[in-house]
Design a protein around this motif. Structure first.
Motif, PDB file in Angstrom:
ATOM      1  N   SER A  90     -10.321  37.772  16.575  1.00 39.55           N
ATOM      2  CA  SER A  90     -10.628  37.139  15.294  1.00 39.55           C
ATOM      3  C   SER A  90      -9.346  36.839  14.523  1.00 39.55           C
ATOM      4  CB  SER A  90     -11.554  38.015  14.465  1.00 39.55           C
ATOM      5  OG  SER A  90     -10.931  39.238  14.183  1.00 39.55           O
ATOM      6  N   CYS A 141      -9.506  34.114   8.432  1.00 35.43           N
ATOM      7  CA  CYS A 141     -10.911  33.698   8.287  1.00 35.43           C
ATOM      8  C   CYS A 141     -11.874  34.455   9.197  1.00 35.43           C
ATOM      9  CB  CYS A 141     -11.043  32.195   8.524  1.00 35.43           C
ATOM     10  SG  CYS A 141     -10.687  31.695  10.205  1.00 35.43           S
ATOM     11  N   LYS A 194     -12.592  34.099  12.238  1.00 34.59           N
ATOM     12  CA  LYS A 194     -13.201  33.329  13.324  1.00 34.59           C
ATOM     13  C   LYS A 194     -12.395  33.568  14.603  1.00 34.59           C
ATOM     14  CE  LYS A 194     -14.997  29.678  10.408  1.00 34.59           C
ATOM     15  NZ  LYS A 194     -14.884  28.281  10.011  1.00 34.59           N
ATOM     16  N   CYS A 234      -5.799  31.015  13.158  1.00 37.68           N
ATOM     17  CA  CYS A 234      -6.243  29.664  13.503  1.00 37.68           C
ATOM     18  C   CYS A 234      -5.072  28.698  13.327  1.00 37.68           C
ATOM     19  CB  CYS A 234      -7.401  29.231  12.612  1.00 37.68           C
ATOM     20  SG  CYS A 234      -8.885  30.201  12.839  1.00 37.68           S
TER      21      CYS A 234
END
Length: 199
Positions: free
Chosen positions: A17, A21, A23, A41
């Motif tokens: 992750s 964020c 994700k 990311c």
């Protein structure tokens, strides 16, 4: 400890992750000197000075400097030519009607000569656009990043706390593993059970 992180990609099975964020992401910032891994990311690495700053190459810096010079030259040329202004647009319309009705070859030749650059001179607009494309490509190709000051200090603090926990665990394991059972029986006096004689 060096505040220099390299952007790398990991396989899908190693995906974790994102730090920001949460994700799943395959992009990792790796610091060899600490060692430290930060999953992030791709979007968080772009224009996010509270998190990271890109370490640009010398080619990128030279390209930006050349773009600034060309921008000034183009601004001066536009001011001199009044290219794109309302007056110039209206003048072009009337001069094109005039050239259709009258023969004014000298003025039209001068206008055409000033509009098209000579082959020995490079077109500054074309060079400006090429440099913009090159700058965008160099921005996308950045692999080195520097964490913001607060973020880097936080990572160092977390690292130190983790090392302290590991050291404590090792000490505890050593204190238990060095204990000899025979030594325990000799050093401690365990109470004995009372012995009774049968009648």
């Amino acid at each position: 400890m060096n505040n220099e992180y390299v952007r790398r990609k990991v396989g899908i099975r190693d995906m974790k992750s994102c730090l920001i964020c949460q994700k799943p992401t395959t992009v990792v910032l790796y610091n060899k000197s600490i060692p430290d891994l930060i999953y992030s990311c791709e979007i968080h690495l772009q224009d996010n000075p509270q998190f990271v700053l890109p370490i640009q190459s010398t080619e990128y810096i030279r390209t930006v400097e050349r773009l600034k010079i060309l921008k000034r030259e183009l601004a001066v040329a536009n001011d001199n030519d009044k290219t794109g202004s309302w007056d110039n647009w209206v003048t072009k319309i009337f001069s094109s009607k005039k050239s259709e009705g009258e023969v004014d070859d000298d003025n039209s030749k001068k206008a055409n000569d000033s509009a098209t650059p000579s082959p020995d001179q490079a077109d500054p607009r074309k060079e400006y656009n090429e440099l913009l494309d090159r700058m965008a490509q160099l921005q996308n190709d950045v692999r080195l990043f520097k964490l913001s000051k607060s973020m880097f200090e936080s990572r160092i603090h977390q690292r130190q706390m983790m090392l302290k926990r590991i050291e404590l665990q090792k000490r505890e394991e050593q204190s238990y593993s060095n204990t000899d059972p025979d030594e325990l029986t000799t050093s401690f006096n365990f109470p004995s059970t009372p012995t009774t004689k049968p009648k």
